[in-house]
Design a protein around this motif. Structure first.
Motif, PDB file in Angstrom:
ATOM      1  N   LEU A  91     -14.617  18.559 -30.879  1.00  0.00           N
ATOM      2  CA  LEU A  91     -14.849  17.344 -30.094  1.00  0.00           C
ATOM      3  C   LEU A  91     -14.413  17.549 -28.647  1.00  0.00           C
ATOM      4  N   SER A  92     -15.255  17.094 -27.737  1.00  0.00           N
ATOM      5  CA  SER A  92     -14.970  17.279 -26.310  1.00  0.00           C
ATOM      6  C   SER A  92     -13.930  16.267 -25.826  1.00  0.00           C
ATOM      7  N   ASP A  93     -13.133  16.676 -24.829  1.00  0.00           N
ATOM      8  CA  ASP A  93     -12.150  15.772 -24.222  1.00  0.00           C
ATOM      9  C   ASP A  93     -12.726  15.045 -23.012  1.00  0.00           C
ATOM     10  N   GLU A  94     -13.902  15.487 -22.565  1.00  0.00           N
ATOM     11  CA  GLU A  94     -14.466  14.984 -21.304  1.00  0.00           C
ATOM     12  C   GLU A  94     -15.334  13.751 -21.534  1.00  0.00           C
ATOM     13  N   VAL A  95     -15.274  12.806 -20.591  1.00  0.00           N
ATOM     14  CA  VAL A  95     -16.238  11.701 -20.631  1.00  0.00           C
ATOM     15  C   VAL A  95     -17.611  12.307 -20.348  1.00  0.00           C
ATOM     16  N   GLY A  96     -18.557  12.027 -21.222  1.00  0.00           N
ATOM     17  CA  GLY A  96     -19.897  12.616 -21.070  1.00  0.00           C
ATOM     18  C   GLY A  96     -19.995  14.011 -21.676  1.00  0.00           C
ATOM     19  N   GLY A  97     -18.899  14.504 -22.269  1.00  0.00           N
ATOM     20  CA  GLY A  97     -18.899  15.837 -22.893  1.00  0.00           C
ATOM     21  C   GLY A  97     -19.719  15.845 -24.182  1.00  0.00           C
ATOM     22  N   ILE A  98     -20.050  17.045 -24.614  1.00  0.00           N
ATOM     23  CA  ILE A  98     -20.870  17.190 -25.828  1.00  0.00           C
ATOM     24  C   ILE A  98     -19.984  17.608 -26.993  1.00  0.00           C
ATOM     25  N   HIS A  99     -20.142  16.906 -28.108  1.00  0.00           N
ATOM     26  CA  HIS A  99     -19.358  17.200 -29.314  1.00  0.00           C
ATOM     27  C   HIS A  99     -20.173  18.109 -30.229  1.00  0.00           C
ATOM     28  N   LYS A 100     -19.518  19.136 -30.740  1.00  0.00           N
ATOM     29  CA  LYS A 100     -20.232  20.054 -31.629  1.00  0.00           C
ATOM     30  C   LYS A 100     -19.801  19.804 -33.077  1.00  0.00           C
ATOM     31  N   LYS A 276     -10.715  10.372 -28.372  1.00  0.00           N
ATOM     32  CA  LYS A 276     -11.638  11.212 -27.579  1.00  0.00           C
ATOM     33  C   LYS A 276     -12.813  10.359 -27.092  1.00  0.00           C
ATOM     34  N   PRO A 277     -13.221  10.536 -25.827  1.00  0.00           N
ATOM     35  CA  PRO A 277     -14.348   9.745 -25.329  1.00  0.00           C
ATOM     36  C   PRO A 277     -15.633  10.055 -26.089  1.00  0.00           C
ATOM     37  N   GLY A 278     -16.360   9.018 -26.415  1.00  0.00           N
ATOM     38  CA  GLY A 278     -17.641   9.213 -27.107  1.00  0.00           C
ATOM     39  C   GLY A 278     -17.510   9.383 -28.613  1.00  0.00           C
ATOM     40  N   VAL A 279     -16.286   9.278 -29.117  1.00  0.00           N
ATOM     41  CA  VAL A 279     -16.090   9.397 -30.569  1.00  0.00           C
ATOM     42  C   VAL A 279     -15.513   8.072 -31.085  1.00  0.00           C
ATOM     43  N   PHE A 280     -16.203   7.471 -32.037  1.00  0.00           N
ATOM     44  CA  PHE A 280     -15.831   6.141 -32.517  1.00  0.00           C
ATOM     45  C   PHE A 280     -15.585   6.202 -34.023  1.00  0.00           C
TER      46      PHE A 280
END
Ligand code: NDP
Length: 322
Positions: A91-100, A276-280
């Motif tokens: 999981l990415s730590d960046e806002v707008g990052g891509i999670h694999k 993490k941003p983008g992970v809910f």
């Protein structure tokens, strides 16, 4: 490992009420969700016979049918439901990052947002007679199944808040509730202990464990054993409730997302945002208190709305930069 890459806007992990509700909302918001079902397509409700407390089903509905209908509803709006197990995440730590996300140890999916709805599994005693009678009078959910034992004598195993709460719930419906606690004290909060002790039709047995659940097709009785004296005793019951805790299915997120000491994912108050941003996170993977299909569905809806808002914020930032 093969390097097949695929990019999706919203990846939903899990196929219980939370996952499918997230899928319905995400699909209608044009997030083109892809949902991986996990090991138990349909989740915990597929192990329940009758669901009588989900609003909108005046006659009740059986768990597997309800989950099939939720899947069909999610697919009607374009959710792609895939059979598969998520085996690893990066999981990415960046806002707008891509999670694999790795599926079945072989395929990697890249996701702009991830909605976790992996649920939790009830713990059982794992003795043969209990396993054999699951669905035949042995249940891990008093709120789901207690009603079927109206006016009857039942027993419950466990001494935590869940067991105490469920024993009180059952005491309102059933003639008598025998509560088996393996220690000489109850782990439940003082308030819950007081509630249990104030109800006349709950009999608390300390230092007591299940020796055997009696019955061929359905529960007919219980042989208890006192773990101090070794003394055994049989009682006649028609229902046995196991309330010895749940285990959230969150092992693959360990070390990447904040969770409490028992593995429940921590979300920000009044939101499904994880660390993490983008992970809910939605449903039982983040809820150890309510754990109902309807509350799971509610948080699934919240997760899809949170994902939609997050993507809109990220996209508007990208537009400003370009
Ligand atoms: P807990 O882990 O708190 O309690 C589990 C209970 O089951 C303990 O009494 C434990 O015994 C017993 N147990 C475990 N394994 C066995 C076994 N093999 N045989 C017999 N007994 C066994 O789980 P809960 O689900 O009760 O609660 C989980 C969390 O959720 C807690 O933090 C709780 O406070 C919270 N909660 C809060 C509620 C509220 O605030 N309204 C409602 C429900 C839960 P022992 O004590 O001997 O280990």
């Amino acid at each position: 490992m093969s390097e097949q890459l695929e990019r999706v806007k919203t990846l939903i992990v899990g196929s219980g009420p939370a996952g499918y509700t997230a899928a319905i909302y995400a699909a209608r918001a044009d997030l083109k969700p892809v949902l991986y079902t996990g090991m138990e397509p349909g989740g915990q409700l597929t192990t329940t016979t009758e669901v009588d407390n989900f609003p909108g089903y005046p006659e009740g509905i059986d768990g597997p049918t309800m989950m099939m209908q939720l899947q069909q509803q999610a697919e009607r709006f374009g959710t792609e439901v895939r059979i598969g197990m998520i085996t690893a995440v990066d999981l990415s730590d960046e806002v707008g990052g891509i999670h694999k996300v790795t599926v079945d140890d072989s395929k990697i999916v890249e996701a702009e947002t991830v909605i976790i709805s992996t649920g939790a599994s009830a713990k059982y005693l794992n003795i043969p007679s209990e396993q054999r009678l699951r669905g035949g009078g042995v249940s891990a959910c008093a709120v789901c199944d207690g009603f079927f034992y109206k006016g009857q004598e039942v027993a419950i195993v466990g001494g935590g808040d869940t067991a105490a709460e469920e024993a009180s719930y059952l005491a309102n419906i059933c003639k008598k509730v025998t509560m088996l606690i393996r220690k000489d004290e109850m782990r439940a909060s003082k308030a819950m202990q007081h509630r249990v002790n104030s109800l006349e039709n709950i009999e608390v047995r300390y230092n007591t464990e299940v020796d055997e659940v009696i019955g061929d097709q359905v529960v007919e009785g219980l042989r208890m054993v006192n773990n101090q004296t070794g003394e055994k005793e049989e009682i006649a019951i028609t229902g046995l409730f196991i309330a010895i805790g749940h285990k959230p299915n969150t092992d693959i997120f360990k070390g990447q997302l904040e969770m409490d000491e028992t593995g429940y994912l921590i979300t920000q108050p009044k939101s499904t945002k994880t660390s993490k941003p983008g992970v809910f996170a939605s449903g039982d993977a983040q809820d150890k208190i309510y754990r109902q299909a309807i509350t799971a569905a509610g948080t699934g809806c919240m997760a899809a709305l949170d994902a939609e808002r997050y993507l809109a914020t990220v996209e508007s930032k990208e537009t400003l930069v370009s």
